[in-house]
Design a protein around this motif. Structure first.
Motif, PDB file in Angstrom:
ATOM      1  N   ASN A 182       1.184  -8.119 -33.146  1.00  0.00           N
ATOM      2  CA  ASN A 182       2.135  -9.202 -32.917  1.00  0.00           C
ATOM      3  C   ASN A 182       3.319  -9.105 -33.870  1.00  0.00           C
ATOM      4  O   ASN A 182       4.464  -9.340 -33.486  1.00  0.00           O
ATOM      5  CB  ASN A 182       1.451 -10.559 -33.078  1.00  0.00           C
ATOM      6  CG  ASN A 182       0.753 -11.023 -31.812  1.00  0.00           C
ATOM      7  OD1 ASN A 182       1.368 -11.483 -30.868  1.00  0.00           O
ATOM      8  ND2 ASN A 182      -0.565 -10.867 -31.793  1.00  0.00           N
ATOM      9  N   ARG A 185       5.643  -6.459 -32.569  1.00  0.00           N
ATOM     10  CA  ARG A 185       6.430  -6.925 -31.423  1.00  0.00           C
ATOM     11  C   ARG A 185       7.546  -7.862 -31.878  1.00  0.00           C
ATOM     12  O   ARG A 185       8.661  -7.833 -31.336  1.00  0.00           O
ATOM     13  CB  ARG A 185       5.516  -7.624 -30.406  1.00  0.00           C
ATOM     14  CG  ARG A 185       4.673  -6.650 -29.580  1.00  0.00           C
ATOM     15  CD  ARG A 185       4.009  -7.353 -28.422  1.00  0.00           C
ATOM     16  NE  ARG A 185       2.917  -8.194 -28.853  1.00  0.00           N
ATOM     17  CZ  ARG A 185       1.661  -7.780 -29.000  1.00  0.00           C
ATOM     18  NH1 ARG A 185       1.355  -6.510 -28.767  1.00  0.00           N
ATOM     19  NH2 ARG A 185       0.714  -8.601 -29.386  1.00  0.00           N
ATOM     20  N   LYS A 188      10.260  -5.813 -33.336  1.00  0.00           N
ATOM     21  CA  LYS A 188      10.970  -5.120 -32.255  1.00  0.00           C
ATOM     22  C   LYS A 188      11.959  -6.076 -31.573  1.00  0.00           C
ATOM     23  O   LYS A 188      13.106  -5.706 -31.294  1.00  0.00           O
ATOM     24  CB  LYS A 188       9.971  -4.587 -31.232  1.00  0.00           C
ATOM     25  CG  LYS A 188      10.603  -3.809 -30.069  1.00  0.00           C
ATOM     26  CD  LYS A 188       9.513  -3.227 -29.172  1.00  0.00           C
ATOM     27  CE  LYS A 188      10.133  -2.415 -28.038  1.00  0.00           C
ATOM     28  NZ  LYS A 188      10.879  -3.276 -27.088  1.00  0.00           N
ATOM     29  N   THR A 189      11.514  -7.300 -31.316  1.00  0.00           N
ATOM     30  CA  THR A 189      12.397  -8.294 -30.713  1.00  0.00           C
ATOM     31  C   THR A 189      13.582  -8.575 -31.614  1.00  0.00           C
ATOM     32  O   THR A 189      14.723  -8.711 -31.155  1.00  0.00           O
ATOM     33  CB  THR A 189      11.630  -9.610 -30.454  1.00  0.00           C
ATOM     34  OG1 THR A 189      10.538  -9.352 -29.565  1.00  0.00           O
ATOM     35  CG2 THR A 189      12.542 -10.659 -29.844  1.00  0.00           C
TER      36      THR A 189
END
Length: 201
Positions: A182, A185, A188-189
């Motif tokens: 998580n 991610r 990355k966002t």
């Protein structure tokens, strides 16, 4: 007889980790065991500090928040209904106290090298401080656009470090094994948001 006394002298939390350690130490602290109190402070102050610093405008304010949180805990040890949820209680209390002190105005957490890695590379220039300041503003704009869950994950993991994943998992009520994916991610966002912002500049 001597061995028995030595065994009895061993703290009951010896060999324990995470929520189990906090539960045993809290119960011992309720009985006036100062060693147990010291162990709680040693184990959880980094987490409390990270949350306080992330929601406070300056280091001095964060230090006051940390002190207030520990005083709050030790003044109401018998009121903690779920000892295993102690870390979560401390995080929530630190967040509320920091927001109270700062007039409930959210403050960005200090920039770390790890979050800075999410920034697209730029050409080096003599005006390093100017570029750094602009980069930091871009990071916090992107950070503020992340979902609240991502903000919490990054705030706790980047500041608390990988060694504290077990505590972060408890605080966020997530499986420990899901924290890393998580977190990846969310970073990355954040990079994608920074790319968008850079492209529109």
């Amino acid at each position: 007889m001597t061995k028995a006394r030595t065994a009895e002298a061993d703290p009951p939390w010896e060999g324990l980790h995470g929520p189990e350690l906090f539960e045993v130490c809290l119960r011992a602290a309720r009985e006036g065991d100062r060693l147990a109190m010291n162990r709680l402070v040693a184990e959880l102050t980094p987490l409390v500090w990270n949350v306080a610093r992330g929601h406070s405008s300056d280091r001095h304010t964060a230090e006051d928040v940390v002190q207030t949180v520990w005083l709050a805990l030790f003044s109401r040890l018998d009121q903690i209904r779920e000892p295993k949820a102690l870390a979560g209680w401390l995080v929530t209390t630190a967040r509320h106290e920091a927001q109270r002190v700062n007039g409930r105005k959210p403050q960005p957490m200090p920039l770390t090298d790890e979050l800075a890695e999410a920034v697209p590379s730029t050409q080096p220039a003599p005006e390093a401080e100017v570029l750094r300041s602009e980069r930091d503003r871009g990071i916090w704009r992107a950070f503020g656009k992340l979902p609240q869950r991502c903000q919490e994950i990054l705030r706790l993991t980047v500041l608390a470090g990988r060694a504290e994943y077990r505590v972060v998992a408890e605080v966020l009520r997530m499986p420990r094994g899901s924290i890393g994916p998580n977190r990846g991610r969310c970073l990355k966002t954040m990079r994608e948001l920074l790319d968008i912002e850079g492209g529109s500049a």
